[in-house]
Design a protein around this motif. Sequence first.
Motif, PDB file in Angstrom:
ATOM      1  N   ALA B  83       0.814  -1.213   0.067  1.00  5.82           N
ATOM      2  CA  ALA B  83      -0.116  -0.131  -0.124  1.00  5.82           C
ATOM      3  C   ALA B  83       0.887   1.308  -0.007  1.00  5.82           C
ATOM      4  O   ALA B  83       0.591   2.313  -0.231  1.00  5.82           O
ATOM      5  N   GLN B  84       2.101   1.198   0.505  1.00  4.40           N
ATOM      6  CA  GLN B  84       2.731   2.510   0.675  1.00  4.40           C
ATOM      7  C   GLN B  84       4.220   2.000   0.698  1.00  4.40           C
ATOM      8  O   GLN B  84       4.797   1.177   1.596  1.00  4.40           O
ATOM      9  N   ALA B 116       0.675  -4.516   8.017  1.00  2.94           N
ATOM     10  CA  ALA B 116       1.996  -4.879   8.829  1.00  2.94           C
ATOM     11  C   ALA B 116       2.842  -3.683   7.966  1.00  2.94           C
ATOM     12  O   ALA B 116       2.791  -3.368   6.838  1.00  2.94           O
ATOM     13  N   ILE B 117       3.720  -3.170   8.783  1.00  3.47           N
ATOM     14  CA  ILE B 117       4.809  -2.274   8.318  1.00  3.47           C
ATOM     15  C   ILE B 117       6.077  -2.774   8.513  1.00  3.47           C
ATOM     16  O   ILE B 117       6.648  -3.461   9.676  1.00  3.47           O
ATOM     17  N   THR B 135       4.347  -0.474   3.789  1.00  4.04           N
ATOM     18  CA  THR B 135       3.051  -0.913   4.401  1.00  4.04           C
ATOM     19  C   THR B 135       2.335  -1.872   3.583  1.00  4.04           C
ATOM     20  O   THR B 135       2.064  -1.568   2.496  1.00  4.04           O
ATOM     21  N   MET B 137      -1.167  -3.811   3.502  1.00  5.29           N
ATOM     22  CA  MET B 137      -2.536  -3.799   4.012  1.00  5.29           C
ATOM     23  C   MET B 137      -3.063  -5.038   3.384  1.00  5.29           C
ATOM     24  O   MET B 137      -3.324  -5.585   2.175  1.00  5.29           O
TER      25      MET B 137
END
Lengths: 259, 142
Positions: B83-84, B116-117, B135, B137
């Motif tokens: 996601a990022q 989770a990151i 990140t 998701m």
Amino acid sequence: MRIGIEAVGVLAPGFPDWSAAQAVLAGTSAFASHPLPPISPQSLPSAERRRSSPTVRLAIAAAEQALSGTALAPQDMALFFSSAEAAGLITHQLCEVLAGTREVSPTQFHNSVHNAPSGYYSIAMNAKRGATSVCRGPWSFGAGLLGAAAQVVADGVPVLYVCYDSPLPAPLSKTMPVVEPTAIAIVLTPQPEGAAIGAWEVAVQPVAAVPAWPAWLPPAWHANAAARGFAVLSTLCNAPGATALAPLSPDLALRITRC
Amino acid sequence: MLNHEAIAERIPHAGAMCLLASVQAWDATSIHCTATSHRDPANPLRESASLSAWAAIEYAAQAAAVHGSLLLEAARPRAAVLAQLREVRVAVPRLDTLPGDLTIEAWLRHRDPAGAIYDFAAGADGARCVEGRFTLMFTGPA
């Protein structure tokens, strides 16, 4: 991901501040559009205010509103800014100059960059915890909120999230009809319990179609990526369990649930 | 320690898209993997006959996926999207010219039911080549 909501600021025609928006977002009052008064952020020194763009003034005025609702100091927050088009008026003016004298003003140039609002803000507030500026077209609200939430939970710091659209002039407005300003600022914290306004559970879910806009929301705002945030804010004006979707792509959405 | 076949059973990536050669070590908050596919002329992430350093992000995401399945003690990790990405630093232009095996490490910074990151780093021959944070998701059921 669970985050606390400490304070909110909104600016749009009909939404001069967060308290004025809440009855509409709760569904107890009809929306009525009123032109916004001139936007004049107090934290910018008058010289900076003059040099800045309408986009900068919009974003910072929304941020100031959110700051006024929290005891947290702006120096203790990281910054996460998001905008689909950023300073389209400045882009247009630069193109006009490039088509004419080609003598671009350095001030115009620096106002044109996507992170100009967070730059002006961090200097005015002496906020040195780092600033992120993102753009994801029509999905900019959800993408920015997800990034801000991830920073809150990973770094354990409050984050000031600001998403904004300012009107575009013709001919840009023919392809991207942003005709009214909309801005949302939210102070997010890593302490969901005890946050002044409430808490959100943030998740991603697949969607079959892009979520519908709220029925009350003026169609004139459908080109405004930041306006996607009003459905998200409405969860704060409703009972725990209230849910909203902010699109992230044609087939994914951020799901925000009030805890 | 897991070999390539054991990794392929744990993540949805199939064939040449299953990039990792081994899991050397893992615990609750980290995983350490190796790869040799960066030198493979048939690597599906190759563009214009070279493997860009950005491909290291996919290697790290697969390491995180393996980590997720090991943590869950499940055959497969939960379906997720990248996601990022943040703070990605790249010290080399390409991976395919690195003579040594690729090492891929990921450190779990946060995990909850939504995502989770991870911080990650990829390197070879004792030098760190690519690092950053992403990140994940979850989009599928737990």
